[in-house]
Scaffold this motif. Structure first.
Motif, PDB file in Angstrom:
ATOM      1  N   TYR A  25     -33.577   0.160  45.767  1.00 51.25           N
ATOM      2  CA  TYR A  25     -34.395  -1.045  45.923  1.00 51.25           C
ATOM      3  C   TYR A  25     -33.453  -2.242  46.073  1.00 51.25           C
ATOM      4  CZ  TYR A  25     -37.672  -4.785  44.534  1.00 51.25           C
ATOM      5  OH  TYR A  25     -38.418  -5.940  44.478  1.00 51.25           O
ATOM      6  N   MET A  26     -33.603  -2.960  47.182  1.00 50.53           N
ATOM      7  CA  MET A  26     -32.773  -4.135  47.449  1.00 50.53           C
ATOM      8  C   MET A  26     -33.400  -5.332  46.732  1.00 50.53           C
ATOM      9  SD  MET A  26     -30.615  -2.588  49.335  1.00 50.53           S
ATOM     10  CE  MET A  26     -29.581  -4.047  49.316  1.00 50.53           C
ATOM     11  N   THR A  27     -32.728  -5.846  45.718  1.00 45.65           N
ATOM     12  CA  THR A  27     -33.286  -6.940  44.913  1.00 45.65           C
ATOM     13  C   THR A  27     -32.162  -7.751  44.274  1.00 45.65           C
ATOM     14  OG1 THR A  27     -34.522  -7.437  42.878  1.00 45.65           O
ATOM     15  CG2 THR A  27     -33.565  -5.246  43.023  1.00 45.65           C
ATOM     16  N   PRO A  28     -32.355  -9.080  44.157  1.00 49.10           N
ATOM     17  CA  PRO A  28     -31.333  -9.876  43.461  1.00 49.10           C
ATOM     18  C   PRO A  28     -31.147  -9.462  41.998  1.00 49.10           C
ATOM     19  CG  PRO A  28     -33.185 -11.267  44.201  1.00 49.10           C
ATOM     20  CD  PRO A  28     -33.419  -9.896  44.729  1.00 49.10           C
ATOM     21  N   ASP A  29     -32.096  -8.698  41.444  1.00 49.20           N
ATOM     22  CA  ASP A  29     -31.968  -8.203  40.055  1.00 49.20           C
ATOM     23  C   ASP A  29     -31.017  -7.014  39.947  1.00 49.20           C
ATOM     24  OD1 ASP A  29     -34.131  -9.909  39.764  1.00 49.20           O
ATOM     25  OD2 ASP A  29     -35.615  -8.305  39.568  1.00 49.20           O
TER      26      ASP A  29
ATOM     27  N   ILE B 101     -29.835  -2.609  44.057  1.00 45.53           N
ATOM     28  CA  ILE B 101     -28.621  -3.281  44.523  1.00 45.53           C
ATOM     29  C   ILE B 101     -28.938  -4.691  45.015  1.00 45.53           C
ATOM     30  CG2 ILE B 101     -26.799  -3.253  46.301  1.00 45.53           C
ATOM     31  CD1 ILE B 101     -26.622  -0.255  46.005  1.00 45.53           C
ATOM     32  N   SER B 102     -28.067  -5.636  44.646  1.00 44.59           N
ATOM     33  CA  SER B 102     -28.068  -7.029  45.107  1.00 44.59           C
ATOM     34  C   SER B 102     -26.798  -7.240  45.926  1.00 44.59           C
ATOM     35  CB  SER B 102     -28.045  -7.955  43.884  1.00 44.59           C
ATOM     36  OG  SER B 102     -27.637  -9.257  44.236  1.00 44.59           O
ATOM     37  N   ILE B 103     -26.808  -8.194  46.853  1.00 43.50           N
ATOM     38  CA  ILE B 103     -25.548  -8.464  47.559  1.00 43.50           C
ATOM     39  C   ILE B 103     -24.883  -9.750  47.078  1.00 43.50           C
ATOM     40  CG2 ILE B 103     -26.147  -7.065  49.564  1.00 43.50           C
ATOM     41  CD1 ILE B 103     -26.520  -9.802  51.092  1.00 43.50           C
ATOM     42  N   GLY B 104     -25.363 -10.314  45.984  1.00 42.73           N
ATOM     43  CA  GLY B 104     -24.679 -11.484  45.431  1.00 42.73           C
ATOM     44  C   GLY B 104     -25.648 -12.398  44.709  1.00 42.73           C
ATOM     45  N   ASP B 105     -25.077 -13.368  44.004  1.00 45.76           N
ATOM     46  CA  ASP B 105     -25.894 -14.209  43.131  1.00 45.76           C
ATOM     47  C   ASP B 105     -26.459 -15.402  43.888  1.00 45.76           C
ATOM     48  OD1 ASP B 105     -25.432 -12.454  41.101  1.00 45.76           O
ATOM     49  OD2 ASP B 105     -23.801 -13.618  40.203  1.00 45.76           O
ATOM     50  N   TYR B 106     -27.381 -15.125  44.796  1.00 43.23           N
ATOM     51  CA  TYR B 106     -28.129 -16.139  45.546  1.00 43.23           C
ATOM     52  C   TYR B 106     -29.383 -15.425  46.022  1.00 43.23           C
ATOM     53  CZ  TYR B 106     -25.446 -13.425  48.859  1.00 43.23           C
ATOM     54  OH  TYR B 106     -24.865 -12.369  49.520  1.00 43.23           O
ATOM     55  N   VAL B 107     -30.379 -16.187  46.440  1.00 34.51           N
ATOM     56  CA  VAL B 107     -31.661 -15.560  46.773  1.00 34.51           C
ATOM     57  C   VAL B 107     -31.925 -15.638  48.275  1.00 34.51           C
ATOM     58  CG1 VAL B 107     -34.149 -15.566  46.340  1.00 34.51           C
ATOM     59  CG2 VAL B 107     -32.566 -16.089  44.487  1.00 34.51           C
ATOM     60  N   LEU B 108     -32.281 -14.489  48.844  1.00 31.84           N
ATOM     61  CA  LEU B 108     -32.667 -14.396  50.255  1.00 31.84           C
ATOM     62  C   LEU B 108     -34.195 -14.334  50.355  1.00 31.84           C
ATOM     63  CD1 LEU B 108     -30.097 -11.606  51.210  1.00 31.84           C
ATOM     64  CD2 LEU B 108     -29.881 -14.059  51.674  1.00 31.84           C
ATOM     65  N   THR B 109     -34.722 -14.525  51.568  1.00 30.79           N
ATOM     66  CA  THR B 109     -36.186 -14.483  51.741  1.00 30.79           C
ATOM     67  C   THR B 109     -36.731 -13.071  51.553  1.00 30.79           C
ATOM     68  OG1 THR B 109     -35.883 -14.243  54.125  1.00 30.79           O
ATOM     69  CG2 THR B 109     -36.244 -16.474  53.299  1.00 30.79           C
ATOM     70  N   GLY B 110     -35.872 -12.077  51.706  1.00 33.50           N
ATOM     71  CA  GLY B 110     -36.302 -10.694  51.513  1.00 33.50           C
ATOM     72  C   GLY B 110     -35.079  -9.802  51.477  1.00 33.50           C
ATOM     73  N   GLY B 111     -35.284  -8.518  51.242  1.00 35.99           N
ATOM     74  CA  GLY B 111     -34.158  -7.597  51.131  1.00 35.99           C
ATOM     75  C   GLY B 111     -33.585  -7.127  52.464  1.00 35.99           C
ATOM     76  N   GLU B 112     -34.183  -7.546  53.589  1.00 29.94           N
ATOM     77  CA  GLU B 112     -33.799  -6.980  54.893  1.00 29.94           C
ATOM     78  C   GLU B 112     -32.339  -7.253  55.252  1.00 29.94           C
ATOM     79  OE1 GLU B 112     -36.712  -8.374  54.299  1.00 29.94           O
ATOM     80  OE2 GLU B 112     -38.102  -6.745  54.802  1.00 29.94           O
ATOM     81  N   LEU B 113     -31.918  -8.510  55.137  1.00 28.59           N
ATOM     82  CA  LEU B 113     -30.527  -8.810  55.518  1.00 28.59           C
ATOM     83  C   LEU B 113     -29.560  -8.121  54.553  1.00 28.59           C
ATOM     84  CD1 LEU B 113     -30.899 -12.577  56.516  1.00 28.59           C
ATOM     85  CD2 LEU B 113     -30.833 -10.572  58.014  1.00 28.59           C
ATOM     86  N   ALA B 114     -29.956  -8.038  53.291  1.00 22.89           N
ATOM     87  CA  ALA B 114     -29.133  -7.326  52.305  1.00 22.89           C
ATOM     88  C   ALA B 114     -29.038  -5.842  52.662  1.00 22.89           C
ATOM     89  CB  ALA B 114     -29.710  -7.522  50.909  1.00 22.89           C
ATOM     90  N   ALA B 115     -30.141  -5.257  53.130  1.00 21.54           N
ATOM     91  CA  ALA B 115     -30.124  -3.836  53.524  1.00 21.54           C
ATOM     92  C   ALA B 115     -29.157  -3.623  54.682  1.00 21.54           C
ATOM     93  CB  ALA B 115     -31.533  -3.373  53.888  1.00 21.54           C
TER      94      ALA B 115
HETATM   95 CL1  6GU Z   1     -30.995  -7.396  47.802  1.00 21.95          CL
HETATM   96  N1  6GU Z   1     -32.651  -9.411  48.084  1.00 21.95           N
HETATM   97  C1  6GU Z   1     -32.971 -10.710  48.054  1.00 21.95           C
HETATM   98  N2  6GU Z   1     -34.218 -11.085  48.336  1.00 21.95           N
HETATM   99  N3  6GU Z   1     -32.096 -11.663  47.774  1.00 21.95           N
HETATM  100  C2  6GU Z   1     -30.849 -11.260  47.494  1.00 21.95           C
HETATM  101  C3  6GU Z   1     -30.453  -9.928  47.500  1.00 21.95           C
HETATM  102  C4  6GU Z   1     -31.402  -9.006  47.807  1.00 21.95           C
HETATM  103  N4  6GU Z   1     -29.151  -9.850  47.177  1.00 21.95           N
HETATM  104  C5  6GU Z   1     -28.772 -11.114  46.985  1.00 21.95           C
HETATM  105  N5  6GU Z   1     -29.781 -11.955  47.180  1.00 21.95           N
END
Ligand code: 6GU
Length: 226
Positions: free
Chosen positions: A85-89, A130-144
């Motif tokens: 699951y792609m998530t900032p958490d 998995i998160s790609i860093g400590d910032y928030v994206l609009t969704g997990g797509e770019l992180a995926a």
């Molecule tokens: Cl995986 N998703 C979202 N929405 N924001 C993020 C992230 C993922 N990783 C870093 N920021």
């Protein structure tokens, strides 16, 4: 390797896999990426995939049933090594995680959207977050896409010079030393003499010393990890 990506916006992710190195990896059959639109698994007549959170609060939640149907269908077709699951958490992506995931056969990436997914999807199916860093994206797509790129480039045969993934920044927890190509002088700036010396040992020593110097300056935390 096969990666199945589940999302409400699969079109957002197509071009990275249709361009350059990742495209070549697909064409050579080294990796397959399949997209699944959550909307295709909606069950009610409005094709609804999100709903208001129990307990109130802002934002919408991705409903359990469409996601469960989509993931269950995939799981009935093959074994998955991880369902991510792609998530900032989640755990912050790093080279160690990419290396490990590049050794498996089948992966699912679930892209979160809105406020996130119903907890029961996590309880039923998710094996890693998995998160790609400590910032928030609009969704997990770019992180995926970031995660897929970091994995696919490591598959044997994807990069032309197989050595080049081994000498990456981070592969040994060091940043890269400076690199140069011709000409040997440009606007008065000279290529370090040692690189023109032909002395392989001296070059390797210089590159290692420079990698240590740059890592010390920019990312001392990489040494503390060791
Ligand atoms: Cl995986 N998703 C979202 N929405 N924001 C993020 C992230 C993922 N990783 C870093 N920021």
């Amino acid at each position: 390797m096969r990666i199945d990506i589940i999302s409400v916006l699969p079109d957002l992710m197509r071009s990275p896999f249709e361009t350059s190195i990742l495209k070549r990896a697909m064409e050579k059959g080294l990796a397959e990426v399949h997209f699944h639109n959550v909307r295709d698994f909606a069950t009610n007549k409005h094709r609804q995939i999100d709903d208001a959170p129990y307990g109130g609060g802002a934002g919408m939640v991705m409903m359990v049933e469409p996601l469960d149907l989509c993931i269950s269908k995939l799981k009935s077709e093959r074994h998955y090594d991880e369902i991510i699951y792609m998530t900032p958490d989640g755990e912050t992506l790093n080279q160690r995680i990419a290396n490990k995931l590049s050794t498996v056969e089948n992966l699912i990436f679930l892209c979160g959207h809105y406020k996130g997914i119903d907890q029961r999807v996590r309880d039923l199916h998710i094996t890693k977050e998995i998160s790609i860093g400590d910032y928030v994206l609009t969704g997990g797509e770019l992180a995926a896409c970031v995660l897929a790129d970091s994995i696919i480039r490591l598959l044997p045969g994807v990069l032309n010079d197989e050595q080049s993934a081994l000498t990456d920044s981070f592969q040994d927890d060091l940043l890269s030393y400076p690199i140069y190509t011709r000409p040997d002088v440009y606007k008065g700036l000279e290529v370090p003499k040692v690189l023109l010396s032909g002395n392989f040992q001296a070059i390797e020593d210089w590159q290692h010393d420079e990698a240590i110097r740059i890592t010390t300056e920019r990312r001392p935390d990489l040494f503390e990890k060791k």
